[in-house]
Design a protein around this motif. Sequence first.
Motif, PDB file in Angstrom:
ATOM      1  N   ASP A 169      41.604  49.579  39.493  1.00 34.02           N
ATOM      2  CA  ASP A 169      40.748  48.402  39.279  1.00 34.02           C
ATOM      3  C   ASP A 169      39.991  48.014  40.546  1.00 34.02           C
ATOM      4  O   ASP A 169      38.813  47.666  40.492  1.00 34.02           O
ATOM      5  CB  ASP A 169      41.565  47.196  38.801  1.00 34.02           C
ATOM      6  CG  ASP A 169      42.067  47.358  37.375  1.00 34.02           C
ATOM      7  OD1 ASP A 169      41.597  48.278  36.672  1.00 34.02           O
ATOM      8  OD2 ASP A 169      42.924  46.544  36.961  1.00 34.02           O
ATOM      9  N   HIS A 170      40.659  48.066  41.682  1.00 36.21           N
ATOM     10  CA  HIS A 170      40.026  47.663  42.930  1.00 36.21           C
ATOM     11  C   HIS A 170      39.109  48.740  43.512  1.00 36.21           C
ATOM     12  O   HIS A 170      38.096  48.426  44.134  1.00 36.21           O
ATOM     13  CB  HIS A 170      41.088  47.267  43.977  1.00 36.21           C
ATOM     14  CG  HIS A 170      41.635  45.905  43.765  1.00 36.21           C
ATOM     15  ND1 HIS A 170      42.658  45.648  42.876  1.00 36.21           N
ATOM     16  CD2 HIS A 170      41.303  44.721  44.311  1.00 36.21           C
ATOM     17  CE1 HIS A 170      42.929  44.363  42.899  1.00 36.21           C
ATOM     18  NE2 HIS A 170      42.122  43.773  43.763  1.00 36.21           N
ATOM     19  N   LEU A 171      39.466  49.995  43.342  1.00 39.65           N
ATOM     20  CA  LEU A 171      38.691  51.078  43.944  1.00 39.65           C
ATOM     21  C   LEU A 171      37.540  51.570  43.066  1.00 39.65           C
ATOM     22  O   LEU A 171      36.595  52.178  43.572  1.00 39.65           O
ATOM     23  CB  LEU A 171      39.606  52.254  44.283  1.00 39.65           C
ATOM     24  CG  LEU A 171      40.646  51.998  45.373  1.00 39.65           C
ATOM     25  CD1 LEU A 171      41.558  53.209  45.525  1.00 39.65           C
ATOM     26  CD2 LEU A 171      39.975  51.658  46.691  1.00 39.65           C
ATOM     27  N   ARG A 172      37.616  51.306  41.762  1.00 41.01           N
ATOM     28  CA  ARG A 172      36.622  51.847  40.832  1.00 41.01           C
ATOM     29  C   ARG A 172      35.178  51.491  41.210  1.00 41.01           C
ATOM     30  O   ARG A 172      34.320  52.388  41.247  1.00 41.01           O
ATOM     31  CB  ARG A 172      36.902  51.389  39.399  1.00 41.01           C
ATOM     32  CG  ARG A 172      35.930  52.006  38.372  1.00 41.01           C
ATOM     33  CD  ARG A 172      36.251  51.617  36.938  1.00 41.01           C
ATOM     34  NE  ARG A 172      37.562  52.126  36.572  1.00 41.01           N
ATOM     35  CZ  ARG A 172      38.619  51.340  36.262  1.00 41.01           C
ATOM     36  NH1 ARG A 172      38.480  50.039  36.261  1.00 41.01           N
ATOM     37  NH2 ARG A 172      39.765  51.867  35.941  1.00 41.01           N
ATOM     38  N   PRO A 173      34.830  50.221  41.498  1.00 38.91           N
ATOM     39  CA  PRO A 173      33.422  49.930  41.814  1.00 38.91           C
ATOM     40  C   PRO A 173      32.913  50.718  43.024  1.00 38.91           C
ATOM     41  O   PRO A 173      31.801  51.255  42.992  1.00 38.91           O
ATOM     42  CB  PRO A 173      33.413  48.422  42.094  1.00 38.91           C
ATOM     43  CG  PRO A 173      34.635  47.895  41.413  1.00 38.91           C
ATOM     44  CD  PRO A 173      35.633  48.999  41.451  1.00 38.91           C
TER      45      PRO A 173
END
Length: 184
Positions: A169-173
């Motif tokens: 969730d945190h690394l996806r963007p």
Amino acid sequence: MTFRPKHLPYQEALSLVAERQKIENGRANPLALAIIEGALTIEVCGEDGKWAKPERLPSVWFPNPLIGNYQAPGQGQVAHTSVRVATADVDRLWPSAPAPAPGAAAPQNDKFKDARGSKADPRWESILIEAARFMYAKQEAGSQTDLIAHIRQWLNDPGESISDTAMKDHLRPLWQEFKKIDGN
């Protein structure tokens, strides 16, 4: 119950209003306006050392710190140390935040929460920087699984403190932006 004096020195009242109104340095403090409008009861210390309500509104004088110690109020001015304000008036015009009820939970600041409502890990900023450094060094985004594996190794974390879902969730963007640049 704590002691509350009937009157506050002018300088202390200024500080209290600034704190309650969250006024930053350089911004106008509404205390002086309230005095001019007659919304506050003030008293001035006379030459005899007795406090009394002034017949007419005095001009409150503050020393200039750039000039030095040899300063005095001008004609018609009263030193700020000789002015006091009724505490009840300050509390009425600028009430303090109510104290939380005993046993009540402290207010939560949503700024430090993640999407699921749990407290954010303070390491995320460093994690994102390391992820960007890793992808930049490789000159490609690679797979998200490889990125997560590298971050776990970098953190020396076998997956116990941060779940794979939270990591994705945190690394996806960031990963998606590198994928766009990479062209894959």
